[in-house]
Design a protein around this motif. Structure first.
Motif, PDB file in Angstrom:
ATOM      1  N   SER A 135       0.942  -1.078  -0.300  1.00 47.54           N
ATOM      2  CA  SER A 135      -0.029   0.077  -0.006  1.00 47.54           C
ATOM      3  C   SER A 135       0.952   1.323  -0.008  1.00 47.54           C
ATOM      4  N   MET A 136       0.905   1.842  -1.062  1.00 46.56           N
ATOM      5  CA  MET A 136       1.836   2.910  -1.397  1.00 46.56           C
ATOM      6  C   MET A 136       1.417   4.386  -1.366  1.00 46.56           C
ATOM      7  N   ASP A 137       1.666   5.246  -0.642  1.00 49.35           N
ATOM      8  CA  ASP A 137       1.101   6.546  -0.766  1.00 49.35           C
ATOM      9  C   ASP A 137       1.890   7.519  -1.794  1.00 49.35           C
ATOM     10  N   ILE A 138       1.066   8.450  -2.351  1.00 49.04           N
ATOM     11  CA  ILE A 138       2.039   9.401  -2.946  1.00 49.04           C
ATOM     12  C   ILE A 138       1.659  10.495  -2.202  1.00 49.04           C
ATOM     13  N   LYS A 139       2.705  11.145  -1.759  1.00 44.80           N
ATOM     14  CA  LYS A 139       2.727  12.576  -0.672  1.00 44.80           C
ATOM     15  C   LYS A 139       2.656  13.629  -1.625  1.00 44.80           C
ATOM     16  N   LEU A 140       1.637  14.404  -1.714  1.00 44.29           N
ATOM     17  CA  LEU A 140       1.627  15.803  -2.646  1.00 44.29           C
ATOM     18  C   LEU A 140       2.543  16.737  -2.071  1.00 44.29           C
ATOM     19  N   PRO A 141       3.019  17.427  -2.714  1.00 44.79           N
ATOM     20  CA  PRO A 141       3.990  18.432  -2.040  1.00 44.79           C
ATOM     21  C   PRO A 141       3.300  19.537  -1.280  1.00 44.79           C
ATOM     22  N   VAL A 166      -2.157   2.237  -4.843  1.00 43.42           N
ATOM     23  CA  VAL A 166      -1.572   3.847  -4.592  1.00 43.42           C
ATOM     24  C   VAL A 166      -2.813   4.331  -3.649  1.00 43.42           C
ATOM     25  N   LYS A 167      -2.368   5.312  -2.706  1.00 48.52           N
ATOM     26  CA  LYS A 167      -3.301   5.963  -1.994  1.00 48.52           C
ATOM     27  C   LYS A 167      -2.556   7.277  -2.002  1.00 48.52           C
ATOM     28  N   VAL A 168      -3.704   8.169  -2.089  1.00 44.08           N
ATOM     29  CA  VAL A 168      -3.489   9.535  -1.963  1.00 44.08           C
ATOM     30  C   VAL A 168      -4.357  10.323  -1.126  1.00 44.08           C
ATOM     31  N   VAL A 169      -3.912  10.947   0.153  1.00 39.05           N
ATOM     32  CA  VAL A 169      -4.675  11.810   0.936  1.00 39.05           C
ATOM     33  C   VAL A 169      -4.867  13.044   0.435  1.00 39.05           C
ATOM     34  N   VAL A 170      -6.300  13.486   0.460  1.00 38.68           N
ATOM     35  CA  VAL A 170      -6.911  14.602  -0.268  1.00 38.68           C
ATOM     36  C   VAL A 170      -7.253  15.819   0.850  1.00 38.68           C
ATOM     37  N   THR A 171      -6.803  16.837   0.769  1.00 42.30           N
ATOM     38  CA  THR A 171      -7.264  17.910   1.777  1.00 42.30           C
ATOM     39  C   THR A 171      -7.798  18.961   1.125  1.00 42.30           C
ATOM     40  N   GLU A 176      -5.442  20.951  -7.817  1.00 41.59           N
ATOM     41  CA  GLU A 176      -6.011  19.855  -8.889  1.00 41.59           C
ATOM     42  C   GLU A 176      -4.830  19.513  -9.759  1.00 41.59           C
ATOM     43  N   THR A 177      -3.624  20.196 -10.016  1.00 41.69           N
ATOM     44  CA  THR A 177      -2.713  20.097 -10.553  1.00 41.69           C
ATOM     45  C   THR A 177      -1.782  18.869  -9.792  1.00 41.69           C
ATOM     46  N   GLU A 178      -1.860  18.899  -8.396  1.00 40.07           N
ATOM     47  CA  GLU A 178      -1.288  17.779  -7.977  1.00 40.07           C
ATOM     48  C   GLU A 178      -1.878  16.424  -8.077  1.00 40.07           C
ATOM     49  N   ILE A 179      -3.096  16.580  -8.014  1.00 40.85           N
ATOM     50  CA  ILE A 179      -4.031  15.401  -8.598  1.00 40.85           C
ATOM     51  C   ILE A 179      -3.769  15.011  -9.683  1.00 40.85           C
ATOM     52  N   LYS A 180      -3.647  15.509 -10.664  1.00 37.95           N
ATOM     53  CA  LYS A 180      -3.447  15.141 -12.032  1.00 37.95           C
ATOM     54  C   LYS A 180      -1.846  14.687 -12.265  1.00 37.95           C
ATOM     55  N   GLN A 181      -1.093  15.507 -11.505  1.00 39.90           N
ATOM     56  CA  GLN A 181       0.375  14.760 -11.605  1.00 39.90           C
ATOM     57  C   GLN A 181       0.402  13.473 -11.006  1.00 39.90           C
ATOM     58  N   ALA A 182      -0.372  13.536  -9.914  1.00 41.32           N
ATOM     59  CA  ALA A 182      -0.175  12.084  -9.413  1.00 41.32           C
ATOM     60  C   ALA A 182      -0.828  10.762 -10.116  1.00 41.32           C
ATOM     61  N   VAL A 183      -2.095  11.354 -10.661  1.00 37.27           N
ATOM     62  CA  VAL A 183      -2.652  10.321 -11.743  1.00 37.27           C
ATOM     63  C   VAL A 183      -1.675  10.024 -12.793  1.00 37.27           C
ATOM     64  N   ASN A 184      -1.319  10.943 -13.269  1.00 32.54           N
ATOM     65  CA  ASN A 184      -0.316  10.577 -14.667  1.00 32.54           C
ATOM     66  C   ASN A 184       0.903   9.832 -14.214  1.00 32.54           C
ATOM     67  N   LEU A 215     -15.433  14.232  -6.220  1.00 33.18           N
ATOM     68  CA  LEU A 215     -16.054  13.821  -7.191  1.00 33.18           C
ATOM     69  C   LEU A 215     -15.258  14.241  -8.582  1.00 33.18           C
ATOM     70  N   MET A 216     -14.873  15.504  -8.490  1.00 26.09           N
ATOM     71  CA  MET A 216     -14.083  16.047  -9.669  1.00 26.09           C
ATOM     72  C   MET A 216     -12.803  15.422  -9.698  1.00 26.09           C
ATOM     73  N   TYR A 217     -12.228  15.219  -8.808  1.00 27.15           N
ATOM     74  CA  TYR A 217     -11.000  14.391  -8.683  1.00 27.15           C
ATOM     75  C   TYR A 217     -11.063  12.942  -9.145  1.00 27.15           C
ATOM     76  N   GLN A 218     -12.219  12.272  -8.875  1.00 26.34           N
ATOM     77  CA  GLN A 218     -12.255  11.014  -8.824  1.00 26.34           C
ATOM     78  C   GLN A 218     -12.597  10.819 -10.580  1.00 26.34           C
ATOM     79  N   GLU A 219     -13.352  11.827 -11.122  1.00 28.70           N
ATOM     80  CA  GLU A 219     -13.785  11.813 -12.488  1.00 28.70           C
ATOM     81  C   GLU A 219     -12.576  11.956 -13.357  1.00 28.70           C
ATOM     82  N   HIS A 220     -11.690  12.925 -13.047  1.00 28.67           N
ATOM     83  CA  HIS A 220     -10.111  13.107 -13.485  1.00 28.67           C
ATOM     84  C   HIS A 220      -9.567  11.766 -13.584  1.00 28.67           C
TER      85      HIS A 220
END
Ligand code: SF4
Length: 241
Positions: A135-141, A166-171, A176-184, A215-220
């Motif tokens: 279970s790997m986290d991606i830690k956003l900047p 992969v798990k990303v904690v969202v606050t 939005e750019t961080e989520i996109k970078q993590a997804v990519n 919801l928007m992040y999941q859709e992306h």
């Protein structure tokens, strides 16, 4: 020898294996200092570890750190008195004690589930033969204070040798750019890797993400990845450890 905060049997509250029964081994020490950290006491080495004597009974005793590996093996295996899905190595950051994991894992009587911040690829390479699920986290900047994109990429490439999600904690601070970078990043390794978006538990001053944003992040993410789930920290509202 290993520096440990606590050992106990409980319910996995996060990620793809939510709801499974595990023995948790919380290792002491971490190489990061995330803003939302829900285990701040485990970032430091401590004098005593709390060890549950009977699985699920919360009858803890104190044991001096560091524990000998023989003692730790006995403590962990003695909690496996009924069917557990796996043994979760968590923290802190368990890979800070990779040398102990290498000696410990082969002596344990259940599969090894590694919960990691995903920033120490060299350490992962050492322990990879001894773990089963990662279970790997991606830690956003915005929460880690600096970028770990390159480390995360190398880590995930290695982790693909095993079962990994992969798990990303969202606050509320997440960009939005961080989520996109993590997804990519995940997609650049494999679009088959499951991604869990975990809305931060709004305690200790953490700003929650709005339902609409989630919801928007999941859709992306679903535009690029095949399996994207939103799962909060369920153990918190079950009153579990
Ligand atoms: S990696 Fe985990 S233990 Fe370390 S600071 Fe971040 S949330 Fe806390």
């Amino acid at each position: 020898m290993a520096h440990v905060v606590e050992v106990f049997s409980s319910i996995q509250g996060e990620g793809l294996y939510v709801g499974t029964r595990q023995v948790f081994v919380r290792f002491a020490g971490c190489n990061l200092a995330c803003t939302y950290c829900d285990t701040p006491d485990s970032r430091q080495l401590c004098q005593f570890a709390l060890v549950e004597r009977t699985a699920g009974k919360r009858n803890f005793i104190s044991v001096s750190n560091p524990l000998s590996l023989e003692n730790l093996v006995q403590v962990i295996n003695s909690l496996l008195t009924f069917r557990h899905h796996s043994i979760s190595f968590t923290g802190g950051e368990p890979l800070c004690q990779a040398a102990s994991i290498i000696k410990l894992a082969p002596q344990l009587n259940a599969p090894i589930y590694l919960e990691t911040n995903g920033t120490l690829p060299d350490r992962l390479a050492e322990v990879l033969p001894y773990v089963d699920i990662i279970s790997m986290d991606i830690k956003l900047p915005s929460i880690a204070g600096k970028s770990y994109w390159q480390e995360h990429y190398e880590f995930l490439r290695l982790a693909l040798d095993k079962e990994v999600f992969v798990k990303v904690v969202v606050t509320g601070q997440t960009k939005e750019t961080e989520i996109k970078q993590a997804v990519n990043l995940v997609a650049s390794v494999s679009s088959e890797i499951p991604l869990i978006l975990q809305p931060v538990t709004p305690i200790n001053g953490c700003e929650p993400v709005t339902p609409e944003t989630l919801l928007m992040y999941q859709e992306h993410a679903l535009a690029i990845l095949k399996n994207v789930r939103v799962i909060p920290q369920t153990h918190k509202f079950m009153g579990q450890l």
